[in-house]
Design a protein around this motif. Structure first.
Motif, PDB file in Angstrom:
ATOM      1  N   GLU A   1       0.833  -1.205   0.000  1.00  0.00           N
ATOM      2  CA  GLU A   1       0.000   0.000   0.000  1.00  0.00           C
ATOM      3  C   GLU A   1       0.866   1.254   0.000  1.00  0.00           C
ATOM      4  O   GLU A   1       0.582   2.218  -0.712  1.00  0.00           O
ATOM      5  CB  GLU A   1      -0.926   0.014   1.220  1.00  0.00           C
ATOM      6  CG  GLU A   1      -2.016  -1.028   1.180  1.00  0.00           C
ATOM      7  CD  GLU A   1      -2.842  -1.074   2.440  1.00  0.00           C
ATOM      8  OE1 GLU A   1      -4.081  -1.173   2.321  1.00  0.00           O
ATOM      9  OE2 GLU A   1      -2.266  -1.003   3.556  1.00  0.00           O
ATOM     10  N   ALA A   2       1.935   1.243   0.796  1.00  0.00           N
ATOM     11  CA  ALA A   2       2.835   2.393   0.848  1.00  0.00           C
ATOM     12  C   ALA A   2       3.581   2.561  -0.468  1.00  0.00           C
ATOM     13  O   ALA A   2       3.804   3.678  -0.938  1.00  0.00           O
ATOM     14  CB  ALA A   2       3.828   2.229   1.995  1.00  0.00           C
ATOM     15  N   THR A   3       3.946   1.470  -1.086  1.00  0.00           N
ATOM     16  CA  THR A   3       4.711   1.517  -2.329  1.00  0.00           C
ATOM     17  C   THR A   3       3.847   1.913  -3.520  1.00  0.00           C
ATOM     18  O   THR A   3       4.227   2.774  -4.315  1.00  0.00           O
ATOM     19  CB  THR A   3       5.353   0.142  -2.605  1.00  0.00           C
ATOM     20  OG1 THR A   3       6.196  -0.197  -1.504  1.00  0.00           O
ATOM     21  CG2 THR A   3       6.180   0.165  -3.875  1.00  0.00           C
TER      22      THR A   3
ATOM     23  N   VAL B   1      -7.235   4.347   2.214  1.00  0.00           N
ATOM     24  CA  VAL B   1      -7.381   3.626   3.472  1.00  0.00           C
ATOM     25  C   VAL B   1      -8.361   4.363   4.387  1.00  0.00           C
ATOM     26  O   VAL B   1      -8.436   5.594   4.369  1.00  0.00           O
ATOM     27  CB  VAL B   1      -6.021   3.439   4.191  1.00  0.00           C
ATOM     28  CG1 VAL B   1      -5.086   2.587   3.360  1.00  0.00           C
ATOM     29  CG2 VAL B   1      -5.381   4.766   4.515  1.00  0.00           C
ATOM     30  N   PRO B   2      -9.107   3.609   5.202  1.00  0.00           N
ATOM     31  CA  PRO B   2     -10.010   4.254   6.156  1.00  0.00           C
ATOM     32  C   PRO B   2      -9.220   4.850   7.319  1.00  0.00           C
ATOM     33  O   PRO B   2      -8.261   4.251   7.799  1.00  0.00           O
ATOM     34  CB  PRO B   2     -10.911   3.110   6.622  1.00  0.00           C
ATOM     35  CG  PRO B   2     -10.102   1.874   6.395  1.00  0.00           C
ATOM     36  CD  PRO B   2      -9.200   2.158   5.233  1.00  0.00           C
ATOM     37  N   VAL B   3      -9.621   6.048   7.728  1.00  0.00           N
ATOM     38  CA  VAL B   3      -8.976   6.744   8.843  1.00  0.00           C
ATOM     39  C   VAL B   3     -10.062   7.137   9.833  1.00  0.00           C
ATOM     40  O   VAL B   3     -11.075   7.734   9.441  1.00  0.00           O
ATOM     41  CB  VAL B   3      -8.231   8.002   8.345  1.00  0.00           C
ATOM     42  CG1 VAL B   3      -7.709   8.828   9.499  1.00  0.00           C
ATOM     43  CG2 VAL B   3      -7.102   7.622   7.406  1.00  0.00           C
ATOM     44  N   PRO B   4      -9.882   6.825  11.117  1.00  0.00           N
ATOM     45  CA  PRO B   4     -10.896   7.213  12.091  1.00  0.00           C
ATOM     46  C   PRO B   4     -10.826   8.713  12.364  1.00  0.00           C
ATOM     47  O   PRO B   4      -9.748   9.306  12.396  1.00  0.00           O
ATOM     48  CB  PRO B   4     -10.504   6.415  13.342  1.00  0.00           C
ATOM     49  CG  PRO B   4      -9.027   6.260  13.224  1.00  0.00           C
ATOM     50  CD  PRO B   4      -8.757   6.125  11.747  1.00  0.00           C
ATOM     51  N   THR B   5     -11.984   9.345  12.516  1.00  0.00           N
ATOM     52  CA  THR B   5     -12.060  10.740  12.964  1.00  0.00           C
ATOM     53  C   THR B   5     -13.048  10.771  14.127  1.00  0.00           C
ATOM     54  O   THR B   5     -13.673   9.758  14.444  1.00  0.00           O
ATOM     55  CB  THR B   5     -12.544  11.686  11.841  1.00  0.00           C
ATOM     56  OG1 THR B   5     -13.937  11.468  11.607  1.00  0.00           O
ATOM     57  CG2 THR B   5     -11.754  11.499  10.561  1.00  0.00           C
ATOM     58  N   LEU B   6     -13.224  11.926  14.718  1.00  0.00           N
ATOM     59  CA  LEU B   6     -14.171  12.050  15.825  1.00  0.00           C
ATOM     60  C   LEU B   6     -15.614  11.880  15.356  1.00  0.00           C
ATOM     61  O   LEU B   6     -16.489  11.562  16.145  1.00  0.00           O
ATOM     62  CB  LEU B   6     -13.993  13.411  16.512  1.00  0.00           C
ATOM     63  CG  LEU B   6     -12.631  13.645  17.143  1.00  0.00           C
ATOM     64  CD1 LEU B   6     -12.535  15.058  17.700  1.00  0.00           C
ATOM     65  CD2 LEU B   6     -12.323  12.614  18.215  1.00  0.00           C
ATOM     66  N   GLU B   7     -15.859  12.093  14.062  1.00  0.00           N
ATOM     67  CA  GLU B   7     -17.210  11.959  13.513  1.00  0.00           C
ATOM     68  C   GLU B   7     -17.438  10.644  12.783  1.00  0.00           C
ATOM     69  O   GLU B   7     -18.502  10.421  12.240  1.00  0.00           O
ATOM     70  CB  GLU B   7     -17.510  13.097  12.527  1.00  0.00           C
ATOM     71  CG  GLU B   7     -17.579  14.466  13.148  1.00  0.00           C
ATOM     72  CD  GLU B   7     -16.213  15.131  13.231  1.00  0.00           C
ATOM     73  OE1 GLU B   7     -15.328  14.797  12.433  1.00  0.00           O
ATOM     74  OE2 GLU B   7     -16.035  15.973  14.116  1.00  0.00           O
ATOM     75  N   GLY B   8     -16.431   9.786  12.696  1.00  0.00           N
ATOM     76  CA  GLY B   8     -16.539   8.538  11.950  1.00  0.00           C
ATOM     77  C   GLY B   8     -15.394   8.431  10.956  1.00  0.00           C
ATOM     78  O   GLY B   8     -14.568   9.325  10.844  1.00  0.00           O
ATOM     79  N   GLU B   9     -15.364   7.345  10.214  1.00  0.00           N
ATOM     80  CA  GLU B   9     -14.253   7.102   9.287  1.00  0.00           C
ATOM     81  C   GLU B   9     -14.364   7.952   8.030  1.00  0.00           C
ATOM     82  O   GLU B   9     -15.461   8.236   7.555  1.00  0.00           O
ATOM     83  CB  GLU B   9     -14.219   5.628   8.871  1.00  0.00           C
ATOM     84  CG  GLU B   9     -13.682   4.714   9.923  1.00  0.00           C
ATOM     85  CD  GLU B   9     -13.480   3.288   9.426  1.00  0.00           C
ATOM     86  OE1 GLU B   9     -13.922   2.958   8.300  1.00  0.00           O
ATOM     87  OE2 GLU B   9     -12.877   2.500  10.161  1.00  0.00           O
ATOM     88  N   VAL B  10     -13.182   8.347   7.531  1.00  0.00           N
ATOM     89  CA  VAL B  10     -13.077   8.980   6.213  1.00  0.00           C
ATOM     90  C   VAL B  10     -12.027   8.191   5.434  1.00  0.00           C
ATOM     91  O   VAL B  10     -11.244   7.449   6.008  1.00  0.00           O
ATOM     92  CB  VAL B  10     -12.682  10.474   6.295  1.00  0.00           C
ATOM     93  CG1 VAL B  10     -13.738  11.276   7.028  1.00  0.00           C
ATOM     94  CG2 VAL B  10     -11.325  10.658   6.930  1.00  0.00           C
ATOM     95  N   GLU B  11     -12.018   8.362   4.122  1.00  0.00           N
ATOM     96  CA  GLU B  11     -11.052   7.673   3.282  1.00  0.00           C
ATOM     97  C   GLU B  11      -9.901   8.622   2.964  1.00  0.00           C
ATOM     98  O   GLU B  11     -10.124   9.742   2.513  1.00  0.00           O
ATOM     99  CB  GLU B  11     -11.727   7.200   2.000  1.00  0.00           C
ATOM    100  CG  GLU B  11     -10.948   6.160   1.257  1.00  0.00           C
ATOM    101  CD  GLU B  11     -11.766   5.545   0.140  1.00  0.00           C
ATOM    102  OE1 GLU B  11     -11.966   6.234  -0.877  1.00  0.00           O
ATOM    103  OE2 GLU B  11     -12.200   4.389   0.300  1.00  0.00           O
ATOM    104  N   LEU B  12      -8.674   8.172   3.223  1.00  0.00           N
ATOM    105  CA  LEU B  12      -7.480   8.972   2.967  1.00  0.00           C
ATOM    106  C   LEU B  12      -6.736   8.370   1.785  1.00  0.00           C
ATOM    107  O   LEU B  12      -6.481   7.167   1.755  1.00  0.00           O
ATOM    108  CB  LEU B  12      -6.580   8.998   4.208  1.00  0.00           C
ATOM    109  CG  LEU B  12      -5.268   9.762   4.092  1.00  0.00           C
ATOM    110  CD1 LEU B  12      -5.505  11.241   3.816  1.00  0.00           C
ATOM    111  CD2 LEU B  12      -4.453   9.594   5.371  1.00  0.00           C
ATOM    112  N   ASN B  13      -6.397   9.206   0.817  1.00  0.00           N
ATOM    113  CA  ASN B  13      -5.647   8.765  -0.354  1.00  0.00           C
ATOM    114  C   ASN B  13      -4.158   8.812  -0.017  1.00  0.00           C
ATOM    115  O   ASN B  13      -3.604   9.889   0.196  1.00  0.00           O
ATOM    116  CB  ASN B  13      -5.978   9.661  -1.548  1.00  0.00           C
ATOM    117  CG  ASN B  13      -5.344   9.172  -2.819  1.00  0.00           C
ATOM    118  OD1 ASN B  13      -5.134   7.973  -2.990  1.00  0.00           O
ATOM    119  ND2 ASN B  13      -5.035  10.083  -3.710  1.00  0.00           N
ATOM    120  N   ILE B  14      -3.525   7.661   0.034  1.00  0.00           N
ATOM    121  CA  ILE B  14      -2.093   7.564   0.309  1.00  0.00           C
ATOM    122  C   ILE B  14      -1.366   7.537  -1.034  1.00  0.00           C
ATOM    123  O   ILE B  14      -1.564   6.617  -1.823  1.00  0.00           O
ATOM    124  CB  ILE B  14      -1.761   6.289   1.111  1.00  0.00           C
ATOM    125  CG1 ILE B  14      -2.577   6.213   2.396  1.00  0.00           C
ATOM    126  CG2 ILE B  14      -0.261   6.199   1.379  1.00  0.00           C
ATOM    127  CD1 ILE B  14      -2.290   7.266   3.411  1.00  0.00           C
TER     128      ILE B  14
END
Length: 130
Positions: free
Chosen positions: A51-53, A58-71
């Motif tokens: 994934e890093a390469t 990837v899903p990222v937890p926030t205080l309001e729920g998960e968001v998707e982060l583009n790595i």
């Protein structure tokens, strides 16, 4: 953290008098996922080496729920990403969520996985300590 609240008339009464005010100081309990730094919060997200390469969403937890982060492809362990407005505070002045990616490797490999990693090591021109 450290904010003071005054609750009028909620304190103990003086002898023969009316109840006084109750003062509270806010303290955050440690959280398993988030660390607080003023208005900002920090968290770690685990990535597989591929994934890093290659890059991933990837899903990222926030205080309001998960968001998707583009790595992005080629992200190294320890790289930080800022999610603006996902921290603590009011809507007018809200902190950020700082996400640190941490690359995790498998502790045990199947024979096929080991062979693939060895082939990659033999053909790769990447030098981690160059």
């Amino acid at each position: 953290e450290g904010a003071k609240l005054r609750l009028s008339g909620q304190g103990d009464p003086a002898p023969g008098g009316t109840p006084g005010d109750l003062f509270l100081r806010i303290r955050y309990q440690p959280h398993a996922r988030f660390k607080v730094d003023g208005e900002n919060i920090h968290c770690d997200v685990a990535l597989a080496p591929w994934e890093a390469t290659l890059g991933a969403k990837v899903p990222v937890p926030t205080l309001e729920g998960e968001v998707e982060l583009n790595i992005p492809a080629g992200s190294s362990s320890g790289r930080k990403f800022r999610l603006r407005g996902k921290g603590l505070g009011t809507a007018a002045k809200r902190g950020d969520l700082l996400v640190r990616v941490m690359i995790r490797v498998p502790a045990e490999l199947t024979a096929e996985e080991r062979e693939l990693w060895e082939r990659l090591a033999a053909t790769s021109t990447f030098k981690a300590r160059a």
